[in-house]
Design a protein around this motif. Structure first.
Motif, short mmCIF file in Angstrom:
data_model
loop_
_atom_site.label_atom_id
_atom_site.label_comp_id
_atom_site.label_asym_id
_atom_site.label_seq_id
_atom_site.Cartn_x
_atom_site.Cartn_y
_atom_site.Cartn_z
N ASP A 126 0.98 -1.04 -0.09
CA ASP A 126 0.13 0.00 0.18
C ASP A 126 0.90 1.31 0.03
O ASP A 126 0.60 2.22 -0.91
N ASN A 180 1.28 4.08 -3.03
CA ASN A 180 0.93 5.40 -2.88
C ASN A 180 1.99 6.47 -2.94
O ASN A 180 1.97 7.74 -3.47
N ILE A 235 -6.95 4.04 4.07
CA ILE A 235 -5.97 4.50 3.90
C ILE A 235 -4.90 4.06 4.78
O ILE A 235 -5.09 4.11 6.05
#
Length: 388
Positions: A28, A32, A155
């Motif tokens: 992740d 990102n 997130i």
């Protein structure tokens, strides 16, 4: 159970989530931040280097602070520095925040171990210290899977919100539940630092930093291993990490039993050998989902079973220097963290599969075995190290 020990266990919980959740978040964060997974793996090394530097430095700087004050300062550092990761605008900023987050890790456990032993009922000092470290195992069983789930489904920054909240709770509980212990005798740092003149101390540091580093070669890249080799869905990783956490809880308990029943040095040697075999199995059989699940639990169990015997070895060399030795041991574990993450990333950078870091782990475990054999040979007549 004393409330003061529960407060210390929350510190272990904060530290455990901080240290281990990054392994599950690598894909992740890499996506990102637009970096490769091996480069994202350096965030693990950054934290570990913070621990290595902060452990002795903060113990030295705070050596004559009252214990409660020192623990509050360290809990505040854990909270604030982890909160920086929430707002990290760039990879370099996140790298720096991870380094800062590692600084209070070793000192908290070093001071906390001494405080726990002082708070314990007579004859139950080891149990009190175990309660503090139970937060670390619970982090892997509950906190890390929850943090990974949040990072995958929402997130990844929200995971650090969770860590900051737990850190704030740690600060609050220490403030409310920790008694004001006197700071004791003024610490003579020259005497404390003489600990590092002992050959066996450096051998144990080497065993921990290199041998235990085999764990981090595996767990640092467990998320891409499960996704790309075992072919699990990305959303399944947080659930599978519960198996690793459960294994660590079992291993921590089993390791304590083994350390009480058998001689610590031979026990460490045997467990490092078993770890090397286990990591070979991970390399060859992770493509099978059922074997992958079993090996995730098994590797967590074996790796954390090594901790108690190593701690026993260090404690027996640290008479008169318990606090600096405890901090140094935490630094050693995180040298292993940094080495495992860095060396494990090298074959990935060279284009090999996500199972390849486990072979690096095998090599590190074998080197740890060789150092343990050296320790046993040097001290073969030393009952302090060879018997319980």
């Amino acid at each position: 159970m004393k409330k003061s020990l529960i407060a210390l266990s929350f510190g272990g919980l904060t530290i455990g989530i901080t240290e281990f959740v990054m392994m599950g978040l690598l894909p992740d964060i890499a996506s990102n931040m637009k970096v490769s997974i091996p480069v994202a793996g350096y965030l693990i090394s950054a934290y570990a280097l913070g621990v290595v530097i902060g452990a002795p430095l903060l113990v030295i700087l705070g050596r004559n602070f009252p214990p409660k004050k020192m623990l509050l300062i360290l809990a505040l550092m854990l909270t604030v520095f982890n909160a920086l990761s929430i707002i990290a605008p760039t990879y370099n900023f996140l790298f720096a925040s991870r380094f800062l987050s590692g600084l209070p890790h070793g000192a908290f456990f070093g001071v906390g171990a001494v405080v726990a032993s002082r708070l314990a009922d007579k004859g139950k000092e080891a149990q009190a210290i175990a309660i503090m470290f139970s937060g670390l195992t619970l982090a892997n069983l509950i906190g890390v899977p929850i943090g990974t789930y949040i990072g995958h489904h929402f997130i990844w920054r929200y995971t650090f919100v969770l860590i900051a909240i737990v850190g704030m709770l740690t600060f609050l509980l220490i403030s409310l539940w920790m008694p004001r212990l006197d700071k004791g005798e003024t610490v003579n740092m020259k005497k404390q630092l003489e600990f590092f003149k002992r050959t066996e101390a450096w051998l144990i540091i080497g065993i921990t930093a290199i041998g235990f580093g085999g764990l981090f070669a595996w767990i640092s890249y467990i998320a891409p291993l499960l996704i790309n080799v075992s072919k699990f869905a990305e959303g399944d990783v947080s659930y599978i990490l519960i198996l690793a956490g459960l294994g660590m809880v079992v291993g921590n308990f089993a390791g304590g039993k083994l350390a009480d029943k058998y001689s610590p040095a031979p026990t460490t040697l045997a467990l490092l050998f078993i770890m090397s075999i286990d990591l070979i199995l991970v390399y060859f059989f992770s493509s099978n989902q059922y074997m992958s699940l079993f090996l995730t639990f098994l590797t967590g169990t074996i790796s954390f079973s090594v901790i108690a015997p190593i701690q026993m070895l260090m404690i027996r060399t640290a008479k008169g220097a318990e606090m600096i030795a405890s901090a140094a041991l935490q630094g050693s574990f995180n040298i292993g963290n940094a080495l495992g993450a860095f060396l494990g990333g090298l074959p990935l950078t060279a284009g090999y599969s996500y199972a390849s870091p486990n072979l690096i782990g095998v090599g590190m475990s074998v080197v740890g075995m060789l150092i343990t054999l050296t320790l046993i040979k040097i001290h073969k007549n030393n009952l302090q190290l060879q018997s319980v």
